[in-house]
Design a protein around this motif. Structure first.
Motif, PDB file in Angstrom:
ATOM      1  N   GLU A 191       0.824  -1.206   0.000  1.00 26.44           N
ATOM      2  CA  GLU A 191       0.000   0.000   0.000  1.00 26.44           C
ATOM      3  C   GLU A 191       0.862   1.262   0.000  1.00 26.44           C
ATOM      4  OE1 GLU A 191      -2.616  -0.205   3.280  1.00 26.44           O
ATOM      5  OE2 GLU A 191      -3.655  -2.021   2.594  1.00 26.44           O
ATOM      6  N   GLN A 192       2.101   1.124   0.471  1.00 26.40           N
ATOM      7  CA  GLN A 192       3.020   2.253   0.527  1.00 26.40           C
ATOM      8  C   GLN A 192       4.182   2.006  -0.432  1.00 26.40           C
ATOM      9  OE1 GLN A 192       2.230   4.905   2.274  1.00 26.40           O
ATOM     10  NE2 GLN A 192       0.420   3.922   3.162  1.00 26.40           N
ATOM     11  N   PRO A 193       4.827   3.076  -0.925  1.00 28.84           N
ATOM     12  CA  PRO A 193       5.952   2.880  -1.837  1.00 28.84           C
ATOM     13  C   PRO A 193       7.188   2.305  -1.168  1.00 28.84           C
ATOM     14  CG  PRO A 193       5.693   5.202  -1.271  1.00 28.84           C
ATOM     15  CD  PRO A 193       4.503   4.487  -0.711  1.00 28.84           C
ATOM     16  N   SER A 194       7.190   2.201   0.173  1.00 28.10           N
ATOM     17  CA  SER A 194       8.334   1.617   0.874  1.00 28.10           C
ATOM     18  C   SER A 194       8.386   0.121   0.609  1.00 28.10           C
ATOM     19  CB  SER A 194       8.215   1.885   2.374  1.00 28.10           C
ATOM     20  OG  SER A 194       7.049   1.267   2.877  1.00 28.10           O
ATOM     21  N   GLN A 195       9.444  -0.506   1.079  1.00 27.34           N
ATOM     22  CA  GLN A 195       9.624  -1.939   0.860  1.00 27.34           C
ATOM     23  C   GLN A 195       9.414  -2.672   2.183  1.00 27.34           C
ATOM     24  OE1 GLN A 195      13.611  -1.396  -0.839  1.00 27.34           O
ATOM     25  NE2 GLN A 195      12.824  -2.221  -2.747  1.00 27.34           N
ATOM     26  N   PRO A 196       8.218  -3.205   2.423  1.00 30.36           N
ATOM     27  CA  PRO A 196       7.930  -3.816   3.722  1.00 30.36           C
ATOM     28  C   PRO A 196       8.774  -5.041   4.030  1.00 30.36           C
ATOM     29  CG  PRO A 196       6.152  -4.232   2.151  1.00 30.36           C
ATOM     30  CD  PRO A 196       7.055  -3.227   1.527  1.00 30.36           C
ATOM     31  N   TRP A 197       9.354  -5.679   3.006  1.00 29.58           N
ATOM     32  CA  TRP A 197      10.155  -6.870   3.266  1.00 29.58           C
ATOM     33  C   TRP A 197      11.331  -6.552   4.193  1.00 29.58           C
ATOM     34  CZ3 TRP A 197      15.311  -7.113   2.059  1.00 29.58           C
ATOM     35  CH2 TRP A 197      15.797  -6.215   1.115  1.00 29.58           C
ATOM     36  N   ARG A 198      11.853  -5.320   4.114  1.00 27.15           N
ATOM     37  CA  ARG A 198      12.982  -4.963   4.975  1.00 27.15           C
ATOM     38  C   ARG A 198      12.566  -4.996   6.454  1.00 27.15           C
ATOM     39  NH1 ARG A 198      17.224  -2.838   2.048  1.00 27.15           N
ATOM     40  NH2 ARG A 198      16.721  -2.187  -0.088  1.00 27.15           N
ATOM     41  N   ARG A 199      11.344  -4.602   6.735  1.00 30.26           N
ATOM     42  CA  ARG A 199      10.826  -4.643   8.111  1.00 30.26           C
ATOM     43  C   ARG A 199      10.858  -6.071   8.639  1.00 30.26           C
ATOM     44  NH1 ARG A 199       6.925  -2.065  11.462  1.00 30.26           N
ATOM     45  NH2 ARG A 199       5.605  -3.524  12.592  1.00 30.26           N
ATOM     46  N   TYR A 200      10.378  -7.003   7.813  1.00 29.30           N
ATOM     47  CA  TYR A 200      10.286  -8.391   8.269  1.00 29.30           C
ATOM     48  C   TYR A 200      11.641  -9.079   8.290  1.00 29.30           C
ATOM     49  CZ  TYR A 200       5.414  -7.374   8.098  1.00 29.30           C
ATOM     50  OH  TYR A 200       4.203  -6.789   8.341  1.00 29.30           O
ATOM     51  N   LEU A 201      12.547  -8.632   7.448  1.00 30.29           N
ATOM     52  CA  LEU A 201      13.907  -9.169   7.525  1.00 30.29           C
ATOM     53  C   LEU A 201      14.549  -8.786   8.855  1.00 30.29           C
ATOM     54  CD1 LEU A 201      16.329 -10.633   6.296  1.00 30.29           C
ATOM     55  CD2 LEU A 201      17.007  -8.466   5.228  1.00 30.29           C
ATOM     56  N   VAL A 202      14.338  -7.555   9.305  1.00 22.41           N
ATOM     57  CA  VAL A 202      14.879  -7.131  10.599  1.00 22.41           C
ATOM     58  C   VAL A 202      14.318  -8.000  11.725  1.00 22.41           C
ATOM     59  CG1 VAL A 202      14.920  -5.253  12.298  1.00 22.41           C
ATOM     60  CG2 VAL A 202      15.353  -4.761   9.884  1.00 22.41           C
ATOM     61  N   ILE A 203      13.011  -8.285  11.654  1.00 18.28           N
ATOM     62  CA  ILE A 203      12.381  -9.132  12.675  1.00 18.28           C
ATOM     63  C   ILE A 203      12.996 -10.533  12.652  1.00 18.28           C
ATOM     64  CG2 ILE A 203      10.229 -10.267  13.357  1.00 18.28           C
ATOM     65  CD1 ILE A 203       8.757  -7.756  12.317  1.00 18.28           C
ATOM     66  N   VAL A 204      13.177 -11.084  11.452  1.00 21.89           N
ATOM     67  CA  VAL A 204      13.763 -12.423  11.322  1.00 21.89           C
ATOM     68  C   VAL A 204      15.193 -12.436  11.854  1.00 21.89           C
ATOM     69  CG1 VAL A 204      14.576 -14.129   9.655  1.00 21.89           C
ATOM     70  CG2 VAL A 204      12.286 -13.154   9.421  1.00 21.89           C
ATOM     71  N   LEU A 205      15.975 -11.426  11.478  1.00 27.35           N
ATOM     72  CA  LEU A 205      17.369 -11.380  11.921  1.00 27.35           C
ATOM     73  C   LEU A 205      17.458 -11.274  13.440  1.00 27.35           C
ATOM     74  CD1 LEU A 205      18.920  -9.045   9.200  1.00 27.35           C
ATOM     75  CD2 LEU A 205      19.310 -11.504   9.479  1.00 27.35           C
ATOM     76  N   ASP A 206      16.547 -10.536  14.034  1.00 23.23           N
ATOM     77  CA  ASP A 206      16.539 -10.447  15.490  1.00 23.23           C
ATOM     78  C   ASP A 206      16.254 -11.808  16.108  1.00 23.23           C
ATOM     79  OD1 ASP A 206      16.684  -8.609  17.845  1.00 23.23           O
ATOM     80  OD2 ASP A 206      14.669  -9.387  18.188  1.00 23.23           O
ATOM     81  N   GLY A 207      15.419 -12.599  15.436  1.00 24.32           N
ATOM     82  CA  GLY A 207      15.135 -13.947  15.920  1.00 24.32           C
ATOM     83  C   GLY A 207      16.303 -14.898  15.738  1.00 24.32           C
ATOM     84  N   LEU A 208      17.174 -14.600  14.778  1.00 26.98           N
ATOM     85  CA  LEU A 208      18.348 -15.449  14.550  1.00 26.98           C
ATOM     86  C   LEU A 208      19.490 -15.128  15.511  1.00 26.98           C
ATOM     87  CD1 LEU A 208      18.597 -15.453  10.636  1.00 26.98           C
ATOM     88  CD2 LEU A 208      17.731 -17.276  12.110  1.00 26.98           C
ATOM     89  N   ARG A 209      19.501 -13.892  16.008  1.00 28.75           N
ATOM     90  CA  ARG A 209      20.599 -13.480  16.890  1.00 28.75           C
ATOM     91  C   ARG A 209      20.397 -14.058  18.294  1.00 28.75           C
ATOM     92  NH1 ARG A 209      24.368  -9.389  16.607  1.00 28.75           N
ATOM     93  NH2 ARG A 209      23.357  -8.367  14.829  1.00 28.75           N
ATOM     94  N   ALA A 210      21.471 -14.430  18.920  1.00 26.50           N
ATOM     95  CA  ALA A 210      21.403 -14.989  20.284  1.00 26.50           C
ATOM     96  C   ALA A 210      21.046 -13.908  21.294  1.00 26.50           C
ATOM     97  CB  ALA A 210      22.743 -15.617  20.645  1.00 26.50           C
TER      98      ALA A 210
END
Length: 216
Positions: free
Chosen positions: A187-206
């Motif tokens: 809905e926005q011109p931004s790239q929402p995938w970057r938001r979810y990548l940050v969430i995933v990476l936080d889940g991968l970090r100890a």
């Protein structure tokens, strides 16, 4: 007789030189056309996906269809050439990430850069999702990317930065999840995938007190 022989040899030398000078431009033209076709293939597959045709590529390259078919007998051959180059470039990115001091940050940076390429390349995402295009070059590049990522994960694990239980087998499903986000209408011109990548990476970090991951 000696003069006749010298004249014949001179004529032969001129013919050889003329043939060589004609062949060189032809070879240069052929190589230029090959590069034009590959670049056009990159742009067309990125925009339209792997359902694009060789006719589409020829039109985009401003070349005759016959010229394209002489270089690449079918779309599969062209797609293999295009994406072998693409994956080779991603493999170089992964190799360069191995030189970073912090393995987890290097892995996160590589994933962000590789996924950013996929975000603007419909054909690359289809290739990752479907695996419908194969070839020796693609296999070699995939193996190189996998090996570099495994190295980074092993280092991050040794450095204590990687969440316990995360394995190399988790990377492909993570990429597939981000691909699914990329495919959603934004809905926005931004790239929402970057938001979810940050969430995933936080889940991968100890982190202290993290729950144990379920087995695959």
């Amino acid at each position: 007789m000696s003069g006749d022989r010298e004249a014949e040899e001179a004529d032969a030398a001129r013919e050889t030189t003329s043939a060589a000078s004609t062949a060189r431009p032809l070879r240069r033209d052929a190589e230029l056309n090959r590069r034009r076709i590959l670049q056009a293939g990159r742009e067309v597959f990125a925009a339209r996906g792997l359902q694009a045709t060789l006719n589409d590529v020829a039109h985009h390259a401003a070349l005759g269809v016959g010229t394209v078919y002489r270089k690449y007998p079918d779309k599969q051959a062209l797609a293999e050439a295009v994406y072998a180059e693409e994956l080779d470039e991603i493999a170089v990115m992964a190799r360069e990430a191995r030189d970073a001091d912090d393995a987890f940050d290097a892995l996160a940076d590589f994933l962000e850069k590789a996924l950013a390429r996929a975000a603007h390349n419909r054909g690359l995402r289809e290739l990752m999702r479907q695996g419908s295009v194969e070839g020796a070059g693609l296999t070699r590049a995939r193996q190189a990317i996998t090996a570099h990522c495994e190295h980074l994960l092993a280092r991050a694990r040794t450095e204590g930065a990687l969440r316990a239980g995360v394995t190399e087998a988790d990377l492909a499903p993570i990429a597939a999840m981000i691909d699914a986000v990329m495919a959603m209408p934004a809905e926005q011109p931004s790239q929402p995938w970057r938001r979810y990548l940050v969430i995933v990476l936080d889940g991968l970090r100890a982190h202290p007190g993290q729950a144990e991951l379920p087995d695959l």
